[in-house]
Design a protein around this motif. Structure first.
Motif, PDB file in Angstrom:
ATOM      1  N   LEU A 139       0.964  -0.977   0.055  1.00  0.00           N
ATOM      2  CA  LEU A 139       0.109   0.014  -0.004  1.00  0.00           C
ATOM      3  C   LEU A 139       0.990   1.332  -0.019  1.00  0.00           C
ATOM      4  CD1 LEU A 139      -2.796  -1.180   2.650  1.00  0.00           C
ATOM      5  CD2 LEU A 139      -2.999  -1.096   0.267  1.00  0.00           C
ATOM      6  N   THR A 140       2.190   1.216   0.161  1.00  0.00           N
ATOM      7  CA  THR A 140       3.097   2.267   0.071  1.00  0.00           C
ATOM      8  C   THR A 140       4.126   2.119  -0.794  1.00  0.00           C
ATOM      9  OG1 THR A 140       4.282   1.449   2.001  1.00  0.00           O
ATOM     10  CG2 THR A 140       2.574   3.042   2.636  1.00  0.00           C
ATOM     11  N   ARG A 141       4.428   3.036  -1.544  1.00  0.00           N
ATOM     12  CA  ARG A 141       5.542   2.969  -2.239  1.00  0.00           C
ATOM     13  C   ARG A 141       7.024   3.106  -1.462  1.00  0.00           C
ATOM     14  NH1 ARG A 141       6.019   3.697  -7.867  1.00  0.00           N
ATOM     15  NH2 ARG A 141       3.943   4.508  -7.796  1.00  0.00           N
ATOM     16  N   GLY A 142       7.551   2.120  -1.396  1.00  0.00           N
ATOM     17  CA  GLY A 142       8.784   1.898  -0.269  1.00  0.00           C
ATOM     18  C   GLY A 142       8.225   2.459   1.078  1.00  0.00           C
ATOM     19  N   ALA A 143       9.259   3.293   1.976  1.00  0.00           N
ATOM     20  CA  ALA A 143       8.716   3.519   3.197  1.00  0.00           C
ATOM     21  C   ALA A 143       8.412   5.124   3.367  1.00  0.00           C
ATOM     22  CB  ALA A 143       9.923   3.338   4.186  1.00  0.00           C
ATOM     23  N   GLU A 144       7.254   5.525   3.688  1.00  0.00           N
ATOM     24  CA  GLU A 144       6.802   6.627   3.714  1.00  0.00           C
ATOM     25  C   GLU A 144       7.320   7.550   4.899  1.00  0.00           C
ATOM     26  OE1 GLU A 144       2.720   7.180   3.439  1.00  0.00           O
ATOM     27  OE2 GLU A 144       2.637   6.255   1.531  1.00  0.00           O
ATOM     28  N   LEU A 145       7.942   8.636   4.719  1.00  0.00           N
ATOM     29  CA  LEU A 145       8.566   9.646   5.703  1.00  0.00           C
ATOM     30  C   LEU A 145       7.647  10.476   6.162  1.00  0.00           C
ATOM     31  CD1 LEU A 145      11.825  10.042   3.637  1.00  0.00           C
ATOM     32  CD2 LEU A 145      11.038   8.198   5.241  1.00  0.00           C
ATOM     33  N   PRO A 146       7.916  11.019   7.594  1.00  0.00           N
ATOM     34  CA  PRO A 146       6.999  11.896   8.009  1.00  0.00           C
ATOM     35  C   PRO A 146       7.307  13.609   7.227  1.00  0.00           C
ATOM     36  CG  PRO A 146       8.915  11.841   9.552  1.00  0.00           C
ATOM     37  CD  PRO A 146       8.955  10.638   8.564  1.00  0.00           C
ATOM     38  N   THR A 147       6.283  14.214   7.229  1.00  0.00           N
ATOM     39  CA  THR A 147       6.227  15.784   6.686  1.00  0.00           C
ATOM     40  C   THR A 147       7.201  16.476   7.715  1.00  0.00           C
ATOM     41  OG1 THR A 147       4.392  16.455   7.974  1.00  0.00           O
ATOM     42  CG2 THR A 147       4.025  15.341   5.778  1.00  0.00           C
ATOM     43  N   GLU A 148       7.567  17.568   7.036  1.00  0.00           N
ATOM     44  CA  GLU A 148       8.364  18.669   7.897  1.00  0.00           C
ATOM     45  C   GLU A 148       7.502  19.277   9.005  1.00  0.00           C
ATOM     46  OE1 GLU A 148       9.857  21.770   5.338  1.00  0.00           O
ATOM     47  OE2 GLU A 148      11.011  20.313   4.161  1.00  0.00           O
ATOM     48  N   GLU A 149       6.196  19.305   9.043  1.00  0.00           N
ATOM     49  CA  GLU A 149       5.263  19.696   9.815  1.00  0.00           C
ATOM     50  C   GLU A 149       5.167  18.615  11.061  1.00  0.00           C
ATOM     51  OE1 GLU A 149       4.422  19.627   6.575  1.00  0.00           O
ATOM     52  OE2 GLU A 149       4.578  21.884   6.114  1.00  0.00           O
ATOM     53  N   GLU A 150       5.156  17.430  10.494  1.00  0.00           N
ATOM     54  CA  GLU A 150       5.106  16.554  11.669  1.00  0.00           C
ATOM     55  C   GLU A 150       6.390  16.472  12.590  1.00  0.00           C
ATOM     56  OE1 GLU A 150       2.338  12.745   9.811  1.00  0.00           O
ATOM     57  OE2 GLU A 150       4.092  13.101   9.061  1.00  0.00           O
ATOM     58  N   ILE A 151       7.513  16.878  11.800  1.00  0.00           N
ATOM     59  CA  ILE A 151       8.870  16.562  12.486  1.00  0.00           C
ATOM     60  C   ILE A 151       8.917  17.954  13.585  1.00  0.00           C
ATOM     61  CG2 ILE A 151      11.173  16.785  12.330  1.00  0.00           C
ATOM     62  CD1 ILE A 151      10.937  15.025   9.557  1.00  0.00           C
ATOM     63  N   ALA A 152       8.213  19.082  13.120  1.00  0.00           N
ATOM     64  CA  ALA A 152       8.382  20.463  13.723  1.00  0.00           C
ATOM     65  C   ALA A 152       7.366  20.203  15.146  1.00  0.00           C
ATOM     66  CB  ALA A 152       7.819  21.615  12.939  1.00  0.00           C
ATOM     67  N   GLU A 153       6.446  19.471  14.873  1.00  0.00           N
ATOM     68  CA  GLU A 153       5.417  19.247  15.930  1.00  0.00           C
ATOM     69  C   GLU A 153       6.095  18.242  17.105  1.00  0.00           C
ATOM     70  OE1 GLU A 153       0.974  17.478  16.565  1.00  0.00           O
ATOM     71  OE2 GLU A 153       1.379  18.451  14.768  1.00  0.00           O
ATOM     72  N   ASN A 154       6.599  17.143  16.498  1.00  0.00           N
ATOM     73  CA  ASN A 154       7.168  16.016  17.404  1.00  0.00           C
ATOM     74  C   ASN A 154       8.524  15.547  16.985  1.00  0.00           C
ATOM     75  OD1 ASN A 154       7.752  13.849  19.090  1.00  0.00           O
ATOM     76  ND2 ASN A 154       6.209  12.787  18.263  1.00  0.00           N
ATOM     77  N   ARG A 155       9.377  15.998  17.218  1.00  0.00           N
ATOM     78  CA  ARG A 155      10.744  15.509  16.698  1.00  0.00           C
ATOM     79  C   ARG A 155      11.238  14.142  17.135  1.00  0.00           C
ATOM     80  NH1 ARG A 155      14.282  14.887  21.016  1.00  0.00           N
ATOM     81  NH2 ARG A 155      13.596  15.534  23.140  1.00  0.00           N
ATOM     82  N   ARG A 156      10.674  13.669  17.883  1.00  0.00           N
ATOM     83  CA  ARG A 156      10.753  12.027  17.868  1.00  0.00           C
ATOM     84  C   ARG A 156      10.163  11.170  16.724  1.00  0.00           C
ATOM     85  NH1 ARG A 156       9.238  11.390  24.241  1.00  0.00           N
ATOM     86  NH2 ARG A 156      10.929  12.508  25.082  1.00  0.00           N
ATOM     87  N   ALA A 157       9.421  11.832  15.672  1.00  0.00           N
ATOM     88  CA  ALA A 157       8.889  11.487  14.598  1.00  0.00           C
ATOM     89  C   ALA A 157      10.020  11.355  13.573  1.00  0.00           C
ATOM     90  CB  ALA A 157       7.540  12.303  14.009  1.00  0.00           C
TER      91      ALA A 157
END
Length: 309
Positions: free
Chosen positions: A275-293
């Motif tokens: 269902l995913t093309r390779g491994a999907e990565l978090p968005t910049e917004e998600e990382i800004a909200e939670n650096r552990r992501a």
């Protein structure tokens, strides 16, 4: 990447009577989101941490009998479902790695940024601690762990220092180990990759909790117990986890037919759809909200047919 996981699982969980397993319950945030988004689904939550089960139980109490919580590791997924007399489920979620609760509780010893007892057990009622690993394992075994689980290029240098220092006084707390690692590494190795203790702490945590060996059982079990039309979503946080998940999913999505067959019989056809093309990565917004992501990698599959005949 919670929203992405919910979207991946949605087609399987929007049907009446759907059962979803949260294999890494933690504080129940993902489970709460699943129960809210899919109001007709029943959730089974697994965690090896009894305190996490208690706290998540309080959080999920408003959902009543739609929730079943079990003290278990995800490697025991098949045994848990057998005990509940549930042959297949429609959704399975893994959020691998360490929960925020475990990272934030100083006395658990997971975080290298604060001094704490070197424990690192996700289930503190069983198993050996990180201190016991450091103080009792043979040097060669420690080198293997740091190289294999932490991908630490300076493993021999760190282990030599550990063995030298443990002979003087056993390790008990994280600050001493962090300082030893800093002092052991060449300057070039300390200039890149964040905290130089990160890889050693990751390796110790994986060894203490048997994370990769457990995942080697859990992901195939999830594939076996997901119903046709059911979906699995996995969030992993380092390359070793993601590689293992990728291999199992890719094998299930591949044909096993001998080469050259003009028509592929059903028993050789794939049982999974990626269902995913390779491994999907978090968005910049998600990382800004939670650096552990930041290191998170998401993969999903759908079961498209029964097991091979």
């Amino acid at each position: 990447m919670l929203q992405r996981c919910l979207d991946l699982l949605a087609p399987a969980l929007e049907r009446p009577g759907a059962v979803v397993v949260d294999c890494t319950l933690g504080l129940g945030g993902h489970s709460e989101a699943l129960l809210t988004r899919f109001p007709e689904a029943h959730l089974i939550g697994l965690d090896r941490d009894k305190e996490a089960l208690r706290l998540s139980g309080e959080r999920l109490a408003p959902f009543g009998d739609r929730v079943t919580l079990v003290h278990a590791i995800y490697a025991d997924l098949a045994e848990v479902l057998d005990g509940l007399r549930i042959p297949t489920v429609q959704g399975i979620l893994f959020d691998l790695g360490v929960s925020s609760m475990q990272l934030d509780e100083a006395d658990r010893g997971f975080a290298y940024a604060q001094d704490a007892p070197l424990d690192m057990r996700m289930d503190q009622s069983t198993g050996i601690s990180a201190a016991e690993v450091l103080n009792t394992y043979a040097p060669g075994e420690l080198v293997r762990i740091l190289r294999q689980y932490g991908e630490e290029k300076q493993a021999k240098r760190i282990v030599s220092a550990v063995v030298r220092e443990r002979d003087k006084e056993p390790f008990t707390n994280s600050a001493r180990l962090v300082e030893l690692i800093r002092d052991s590494l060449p300057q070039a190795a300390k200039r890149t990759g964040g905290n130089p203790a990160k890889r050693t702490f990751q390796a110790l945590r994986i060894e203490v909790n048997g994370e990769l060996s457990g995942l080697e059982r859990a992901i195939p079990a999830a594939v076996d117990r997901i119903a046709v039309g059911g979906r699995i979503a996995v969030l992993s946080y380092h390359s070793l986890e993601d590689r293992l998940v990728k291999q199992v999913f890719a094998a299930g999505a591949a044909s096993t037919a001998p080469p050259g067959l003009p028509v592929v019989p059903e028993k050789y056809q794939p049982k999974l759809k990626l269902l995913t093309r390779g491994a999907e990565l978090p968005t910049e917004e998600e990382i800004a909200e939670n650096r552990r992501a930041a290191p998170a990698r998401c993969r999903g599959v759908e079961r498209i047919r029964e097991a091979r005949l």
